[in-house]
Scaffold this active site. Structure first.
Site: not given
Ligand code: AMP
Length: 294
Positions: A31-32, A36-37, A191
């Site tokens: 979430g959040a 990127g997500h 992030s």
């Molecule tokens: P998280 O919510 O941080 O666990 O991330 C979920 C997914 O989004 C994971 O596969 C991360 O690698 C991907 N992710 C997070 N930040 C980015 C970004 N800046 N660019 C591409 N993918 C991202």
């Protein structure tokens, strides 16, 4: 867009999709959500006929003293963004749905999926048990959502390779696709934890990506002097205000083993702290044609 809280609801929808012959793309997130997500969701939307996104702050991947309680949670905004991206369903369970004994009783959760070797260095060294928490929870989500294809970001390069290896080793019938890192205009990788940065730290944060790019250029120019380029990169990060610098390394793109020479496909990976926030980033780097194994 359906918002599902219960495993049984996901299974019912998944059965319906299976009978309809759908190709199901799954994106796992905490979430959040940021762009990127959403790049993962967009790629899933292009390649799969049904898209399911999970939103779950996974308690077992936070090591003790980390930010599980304070990790940003913006469910309403997340659901709005996912609906705009034409996501079909969101699985956003309460912690007790996946860990019935509750967060306080995680020690009573007895089954763990552990990927060897790849998880021992880099982030695995800084965050002991982190990857075991990731692979265990990802396996649970895979068992519940049954992806045909799943999307992971290159932003978390070690995690991506760990998941690829787990899927291969355990013969999971899932295609793992990777998505390039989405960045701010100044290069900082998006992030959810960037929200923790103070204004002053935010101005320093892009130095991590710049240091990786500079080291990549230096190593490409002189592939035999990797150690010196990395040492310079670490010094630059320390001088910029990263304290400590957890690592800045050249690694084999598949095995994640450190490389003393750029003689194969590699990744430059870096991680360090700005105040209470840990940043990680990486860039791809290929050997000059003369150094590549024939
Ligand atoms: P998280 O919510 O941080 O666990 O991330 C979920 C997914 O989004 C994971 O596969 C991360 O690698 C991907 N992710 C997070 N930040 C980015 C970004 N800046 N660019 C591409 N993918 C991202």
């Amino acid at each position: 867009m359906e918002v599902l809280r219960r495993i049984a609801e996901v299974r019912a929808l998944r059965d319906e999709w299976r009978h309809g012959g759908e190709r199901v793309g799954v994106v796992l997130t905490m979430g959040a959500l940021h762009d990127g997500h959403l790049a993962l969701v967009d790629q899933a939307r292009r390649e799969a006929s049904r898209v399911l996104v999970t939103v779950f702050v996974n308690p077992i991947q936070f090591t003790s003293g980390e930010d599980f309680e304070t990790y940003p949670r913006h469910e309403d905004a997340d659901l709005r963004l996912l609906a705009e991206r034409k996501c079909d369903a969101v699985f956003a369970p309460p912690v007790a749905e996946l860990f019935p004994a509750g967060r306080a009783e995680l020690d009573s959760f007895l089954t763990h999926v552990r990927v060897g070797r790849l998880t021992e260095r880099l982030c695995g060294q800084v965050r002991p048990s982190h990857f075991e928490g990731v692979t265990t929870e990802v396996t649970k989500h895979f068992m519940i959502t049954e992806p045909d294809v799943t999307y992971f970001g290159e932003k978390d390069y070690q995690q991506l390779q760990v998941i690829r290896r787990m899927v291969a080793d355990l013969n999971m019938r899932i295609v793992v696709e990777s998505v390039p890192t989405v960045r701010e205009d100044d290069g900082l990788a998006l992030s959810s934890r960037n929200a923790y940065l103070s204004a002053a730290e935010r101005t320093i944060a892009p130095e991590l990506y710049r240091a990786l790019c500079r080291a990549a250029t230096a190593i490409s120019r002189s592939p035999d002097t990797v150690a010196r380029s990395l040492e310079t990169g670490r010094d630059v990060l320390r001088d910029a205000g990263f304290e400590p610098v957890d690592y800045l390394e050249l690694i084999d793109a598949q095995t994640l083993e450190p490389l003393a020479k750029l003689d194969r496909s590699a990744r430059l990976v870096g991680s360090g702290w700005l105040g209470a926030t840990r940043l990680t980033d990486n860039v791809a780097i290929e050997p000059p044609p003369t150094m590549a194994p024939s």
